[in-house]
Structure formats: structure tokens, C-alpha cells
Design a protein around this motif. Structure first.
Motif, PDB file in Angstrom:
ATOM      1  N   UNK A  43       8.349   6.442   5.614  1.00  0.00           N
ATOM      2  CA  UNK A  43       8.774   7.434   6.188  1.00  0.00           C
ATOM      3  C   UNK A  43       8.676   7.412   7.509  1.00  0.00           C
ATOM      4  N   UNK A  44       9.603   7.762   8.340  1.00  0.00           N
ATOM      5  CA  UNK A  44       9.653   7.797   9.767  1.00  0.00           C
ATOM      6  C   UNK A  44       8.452   8.237  10.496  1.00  0.00           C
ATOM      7  N   UNK A  45       7.817   7.449  11.449  1.00  0.00           N
ATOM      8  CA  UNK A  45       6.641   7.654  11.969  1.00  0.00           C
ATOM      9  C   UNK A  45       5.246   7.716  11.375  1.00  0.00           C
ATOM     10  N   UNK A  46       5.603   7.314   9.978  1.00  0.00           N
ATOM     11  CA  UNK A  46       4.326   7.302   9.247  1.00  0.00           C
ATOM     12  C   UNK A  46       3.934   5.720   9.198  1.00  0.00           C
ATOM     13  N   UNK A  47       2.737   5.170   8.790  1.00  0.00           N
ATOM     14  CA  UNK A  47       2.604   3.765   8.585  1.00  0.00           C
ATOM     15  C   UNK A  47       2.096   3.597   7.162  1.00  0.00           C
ATOM     16  N   UNK A  48       2.571   2.456   6.693  1.00  0.00           N
ATOM     17  CA  UNK A  48       2.189   2.163   5.249  1.00  0.00           C
ATOM     18  C   UNK A  48       1.657   0.778   5.274  1.00  0.00           C
ATOM     19  N   UNK A  54       0.735   5.313   1.805  1.00  0.00           N
ATOM     20  CA  UNK A  54       1.547   5.932   3.020  1.00  0.00           C
ATOM     21  C   UNK A  54       0.532   7.040   3.725  1.00  0.00           C
ATOM     22  N   UNK A  55       0.566   6.499   5.238  1.00  0.00           N
ATOM     23  CA  UNK A  55      -0.497   7.375   5.978  1.00  0.00           C
ATOM     24  C   UNK A  55       0.552   8.138   7.014  1.00  0.00           C
ATOM     25  N   UNK A  69       8.082   6.359  -1.265  1.00  0.00           N
ATOM     26  CA  UNK A  69       8.114   5.541  -2.580  1.00  0.00           C
ATOM     27  C   UNK A  69       7.599   5.975  -3.445  1.00  0.00           C
ATOM     28  N   UNK A  70       8.227   5.561  -4.942  1.00  0.00           N
ATOM     29  CA  UNK A  70       7.361   6.210  -5.958  1.00  0.00           C
ATOM     30  C   UNK A  70       6.276   5.299  -6.260  1.00  0.00           C
ATOM     31  N   UNK A  71       6.065   4.221  -5.827  1.00  0.00           N
ATOM     32  CA  UNK A  71       5.014   3.282  -6.172  1.00  0.00           C
ATOM     33  C   UNK A  71       3.559   3.843  -5.309  1.00  0.00           C
ATOM     34  N   UNK A  72       3.830   4.744  -4.367  1.00  0.00           N
ATOM     35  CA  UNK A  72       2.874   5.223  -3.811  1.00  0.00           C
ATOM     36  C   UNK A  72       1.560   5.636  -4.405  1.00  0.00           C
ATOM     37  N   UNK A  73       0.528   5.307  -4.272  1.00  0.00           N
ATOM     38  CA  UNK A  73      -0.868   5.687  -4.921  1.00  0.00           C
ATOM     39  C   UNK A  73      -1.835   6.595  -4.252  1.00  0.00           C
ATOM     40  N   UNK A  74      -1.645   6.333  -2.528  1.00  0.00           N
ATOM     41  CA  UNK A  74      -2.482   6.859  -1.775  1.00  0.00           C
ATOM     42  C   UNK A  74      -1.793   7.691  -0.685  1.00  0.00           C
TER      43      UNK A  74
END
Length: 577
Positions: A43-48, A54-55, A69-74
Motif C-alpha cells: 500500500x502507498x506510504x506503508x512499508x512491507x 504490512x506496516x 495482499x492476501x498473503x499478509x499475516x501481520x
């Protein structure tokens, strides 16, 4: 020779190696394509930082970010301005294990219950510091930690925390929960909950049917006046119970309230309205906090069961001269620390446990120390008798004779006119500020070769009141507080080991070039609020102090010119080679 063999021969003769034929491998990059993997969607401006993380914290977001993304766990969304979570976006993240929503402005209407039905892998759910008025009606069975603290929650539902076999920790403090908002079956089917925080709510009695698996229970800052009979009967694993800042009275607890808590180690009942020590204390209890109650007398019979007690805190009660009868604490053979601050005791309690290491007795009415008052506690390391009514005439010359391990002695705020005699040679700290000392003589300080801190502030001492050789045997002294006396110049022959010297609030008007010749290790010097002027300090006064880094001269009649010595490349340690 066939053409392929001719090509191979030419390559070998030229020193080049042939390129092997490609195998059909979907992971192998085709010619002309980059060998780098395609960038992941973030996502825009976020960090991965990882493929499953996804932070989006602290971005002042007002809308749920897209492209997660659907793979996100945290997923971290704390410290934003989110008012609601869209059901369709949240429910598709079926692999989510951690959802952090701390510090947003989410209302209960903005947190869709239906979305949690899809989050079947969710383990950690953090939504503290929002505006929820009710808890989510449903959380998945996979949940392990739930933090709903600092909201406006008034109601919990049966399946919020019920039927959660993996649930370990629940935080509900700083909400508006009353007993009516917590159903009887709130934790039914959740047999692994170890930590439950219900502090700072509106509970009026200890909730029944709490998980028997609890190890830590926080109920402080409520309106609890009663623990119903049997409410804690099944909690054999409970190790910590916090009930401070409630409205408990003697009638609100009975002999069986705590008696079955065989694993209990820490019990805080401070800031209540108890008039006596509760009965039925368990034998495994190590810390009992009863400060700020209305206890007038300690009954020894009520402590017999708590033979493992290490710390007993009774400060700010109503213990008078007969409040701690002789031998009342004798059953507590392993007692380490006894706090009696702010009561009305007129003498040191008699027949204290012999293994006692710290006796904290300031702000009482102790007026005398006899030869045997401290004889029963030879292992004391700390003795605090500050702000009592002790006078030199009523402190026996052998009062401290048996204290052969004492390291800290605090006699501040009494009415002593001279240093006590017979001080233990093991002392590391001696505090005598705010007394009426008329003189400092070498004899009472003889042998204190381990003393590191010594305070005689606020005594009205003049330089002439300090006898020659007073500091001679203080070979380890590092901190000396002579502040707020009537010294007109820096006392001579201070200990060589001194690192910190407090002279603020005196009458010092001049500091000569030889004032600190005996203190080469000095690091901090406090001269605030004296009678120093612009040129009162000799330019050579600090030349022999290579470690000096702090000189406080504020509050004098004029700004004082201070010249620190040049900084050495490496200062040697005190006592080092």
C-alpha cells in the motif's frame, strides 16, 4: 563432420565453454526478461519489510489502505485516524494472524463483527485507545491475545472471549465495565487464560466465574467492596492478585477468601479500608501490600499461615504504640523487608524476625533507641529511621552494636545534636541531614572505611564545627553533602576519593587556588546559592581536577566565572591502576 560437431570443436579450440541447452523450468527466466523477481504490491506510504507483513503505522490514515495482499499475516495500523474498517477489505485477509489497531478513533459501529468470521487464523488483536462502547460480539477460536484497553467498553458478550481454547491474555483496563456488563459465561470454554486485566473499570464486587486457569488478575482502581464467598475458590494457579485502590473493608473478605490460592505469591490490598490484616493468607505468599488502609493492630495469628512471606508493606496505616505487639511477626521467619512508613509507632518493634534485611520506619514517633532494640535483627542491611523524634541523649551508644552487616543507615529529620557512636563499620551510606548537629568529630566516623555516601545537609554547621581529621578514615567516600549549612569556605582536607561535593546553600564567598588540592577525583561540584561574585573563584582552583565536568554556580549574587580544566583523553577510573 556434421555442423554441430564442427561448432563444438571450434569452441574447444578457442578456449570457450559451450552453453548448455535450457531445460523446461517455469522458474527459470526467459531470455530477454529480468532475472529479478517482480516487486510485491505494498500500500502507498506503508512499508512491507517481509512478504507477510504490512506496516502502515503513524501515517494519519483516515481510510483503510487498499492493495493489501492476501498473503499478509501481520497488519499494523496503529496511530492513525481510522473511524471504520470496511468488511469486504478485512474479511478477505483470511491468513491474518496479527491485527494492530491501537490508537485510532474506531467506534463499535465501525468494527464489523462479520469480518472476524473470516479471520480464522487471527491470534493477536490489538485495539486499545479507540472509542469502542461494546466489545466485538465474536472473535475467532484461534485468538490468543486481545487488547481492548482504554476504550469505553460497557458490555462483553459470551462469544467475545468464550469458547477460545487458545486464549491466553485479555486486557480490558481503563474502560467502563460494570458487573452487569460481564456475563457469567464470559470465559466459558476458554481454559488457558493466564492474564486478565480489569483494572480501572466500574466493578463493585469481584466477578464470579473467572477462568480458573488465571495466573495474573488485575482488579485495581475499581469500586470493589466485596469478594463473594467462593469467587476465588478454583483459582489454584493464581500467582498475582491486584486489588489496590478499591473499597474493601473487613466485612468484604473472610477467612476463605484467599486461603485456597495455594500458588499466590503477590497480593496487593493497598489503598482500601481494611481495619486488620486479612485471615487465611496462603503459605506461598511472598509479597503482601497493605499500605494505605486503616489497620490499627497486627494480629500475629493472622500471619501464621503466611510463613513464606518475604515483603510486608504496612505503610500509612493507623498503627499506634501497641499496633505491632512483640512477637507478632515472629512466625515470618523468612521476612526480608518490613515497611512501616507513616504510622504512630513510638519504638522499634520488638522480637522481629532474625533474617530481616530491611526495616523502613520513617515518619513515626520513635524517640529512643535502646541497647537491645535492634539486637534481634543482626542481618539488617538497611535501617531507615528518618523523620522520627530521636535525640542524641536517647540513642544508646551501643544501639547499633549488633548490626554487623548494615550498609545503609538513614537518621535524617530527627533531633540529633551529635553523630551517633558505635556506627557499623560496614556502612556504605549514612544520612543525617535535617538534624541539629553541632559538630563533626573524627571519633564517631573512625573505621568507616567503606562509607561511600555521607549527608549532613541542613544542620547549621560552620567550618569551625568540623574537627581536624574528621575525614581521615573515610577512604572510600565518593559523595559528600554539606549543603544548606553555614560554611564560609570549602572545608580543608576532604577525602581524596571524593567525586561529588554538595556545597549549595552555604555562605561561601571565595574559593582559593588550594581549595580542592586534596580531591583530585572530583567530577561534580555544586555551589549554587552561596555568596560568590564574578571573580570569587581563583583561576587555579580547578587545575588539579582533570575529571571535573559539572560546576553549578547558579543563584549567586553575580554570574561566576568558571574555568574547567582541559578534558583528558582518557580519565582513569577511581581506584584503578
Amino acid at each position: 563432420m556434421p555442423g554441430s560437431r564442427l561448432l563444438l570443436l571450434l569452441l574447444l579450440l578457442s578456449g570457450l565453454r559451450p552453453i548448455p541447452a535450457m531445460e523446461e523450468d517455469p522458474t527459470f527466466p526467459h531470455l530477454g526478461e529480468s532475472s529479478q523477481p517482480p516487486p510485491r504490491a505494498c500500500p502507498s506510504r506503508c512499508s512491507c519489510p517481509r512478504a507477510d507483513t504490512v506496516d502502515c503505522a503513524g501515517l494519519d490514515l483516515r481510510v483503510f489502505p487498499d492493495n493489501i495482499t492476501r498473503a499478509t499475516q501481520h497488519l499494523s495500523l496503529q496511530n492513525n485516524q481510522l473511524q471504520e474498517l470496511p468488511y469486504n477489505e478485512l474479511s478477505r485477509l483470511r491468513g491474518l494472524r496479527t491485527l494492530n489497531l491501537h490508537h485510532n478513533v474506531l467506534s463499535s459501529e465501525g468494527l464489523p463483527d462479520e469480518a472476524f468470521e473470516s479471520l480464522t487464523e487471527l491470534e493477536h488483536f490489538y485495539v486499545a485507545n479507540n472509542k469502542l462502547s461494546v466489545a466485538p460480539q465474536f472473535l475467532p477460536r484461534s485468538i490468543r491475545v486481545v487488547d481492548l484497553a482504554a476504550n469505553q467498553v460497557m458490555e462483553i458478550f459470551p462469544l467475545t472471549f468464550g469458547e477460545k481454547p487458545a486464549l491466553r491474555s485479555v486486557y480490558l483496563h481503563n474502560n467502563q465495565l460494570a458487573n452487569t456488563g460481564l456475563p457469567l459465561d464470559a470465559f466459558r470454554g476458554s481454559e488457558a487464560v493466564a492474564t486478565l486485566s480489569l483494572s480501572s473499570n466500574r466493578l463493585r464486587y469481584l466477578p464470579p466465574s473467572l477462568p480458573p486457569s488465571l495466573e495474573r488478575l488485575h482488579l485495581q482502581n475499581n469500586f470493589i467492596s466485596k469478594v463473594p464467598r467462593g469467587a476465588l475458590g478454583r483459582h489454584r494457579h493464581l500467582r498475582e492478585l491486584y486489588l489496590q485502590h478499591n473499597k474493601l473493608t473487613d466485612s468484604g473478605v473472610d477467612n476463605s477468601t484467599f486461603s485456597k490460592l495455594h500458588s499466590l505469591e503477590y497480593l496487593d490490598l493497598s489503598h482500601n479500608q481494611l481495619g486488620s490484616v486479612p485471615a487465611g493468607l496462603p503459605g506461598n505468599l511472598a509479597v503482601l501490600h497493605l499500605g494505605r488502609n486503616r489497620i490499627r493492630q497486627v494480629e500475629g495469628a493472622r500471619l501464621r499461615g503466611a510463613r513464606g512471606l518475604r515483603y510486608l508493606l504496612l505503610q500509612h496505616n493507623e498503627l499506634g504504640p501497641s499496633g505491632l505487639p512483640a512477637g507478632a511477626l515472629r512466625p515470618l521467619r523468612g521476612l526480608h523487608t518490613l515497611h512501616l512508613y507513616g504510622n504512630g509507632l513510638d519504638r522499634v518493634p520488638q522480637a522481629l524476625p532474625r533474617r530481616l534485611r530491611a526495616l523502613v520506619l520513617p515518619h513515626n514517633r520513635v524517640a529512643a533507641l535502646g541497647a537491645r532494640d535492634l539486637a534481634a535483627t543482626p542481618r539488617l542491611l538497611e535501617l531507615n529511621l528518618a523523620y522520627n523524634l530521636l535525640t542524641s541523649a536517647r540513642v544508646h551508644r551501643r544501639a547499633f552494636r549488633r548490626l554487623r552487616a548494615l550498609r545503609s543507615l538513614d537518621l535524617a529529620g530527627n533531633q540529633l545534636t551529635q553523630l551517633p557512636s558505635g556506627l557499623p563499620v560496614t556502612l556504605h551510606s549514612l544520612r543525617l541531614q535535617r538534624n541539629r548537629l553541632r559538630a563533626l568529630e573524627p571519633e564517631p566516623l573512625a573505621g568507616l572505611v567503606q562509607l561511600r555516601e555521607f549527608s549532613v545537609a541542613h544542620n547549621g554547621l560552620r567550618v569551625g564545627d568540623i574537627g581536624p581529621g574528621t575525614w581521615h578514615e573515610l577512604q572510600a567516600l565518593q559523595v559528600l553533602d554539606l549543603s544548606h549549612n553555614q560554611l564560609s569556605f570549602v572545608p580543608p582536607d576532604l577525602p581524596e576519593t571524593l567525586e561529588e561535593l554538595h556545597l549549595q546553600g552555604n555562605r561561601i564567598g571565595h574559593i582559593g587556588s588550594e581549595a580542592f588540592l586534596s580531591t583530585p577525583r572530583l567530577r561534580a561540584l555544586f555551589l549554587r546559592a552561596n555568596r560568590l561574585h564574578l571573580t570569587s573563584i581563583s583561576a587555579e582552583a580547578f587545575l588539579g581536577l582533570p575529571h571535573l565536568r559539572v560546576v553549578d554556580t547558579a543563584g549567586n549574587p553575580e554570574q561566576v566565572l568558571v574555568r574547567l580544566p582541559p578534558k583528558t583523553t582518557r580519565a582513569p577510573r577511581a581506584g584503578g591502576s
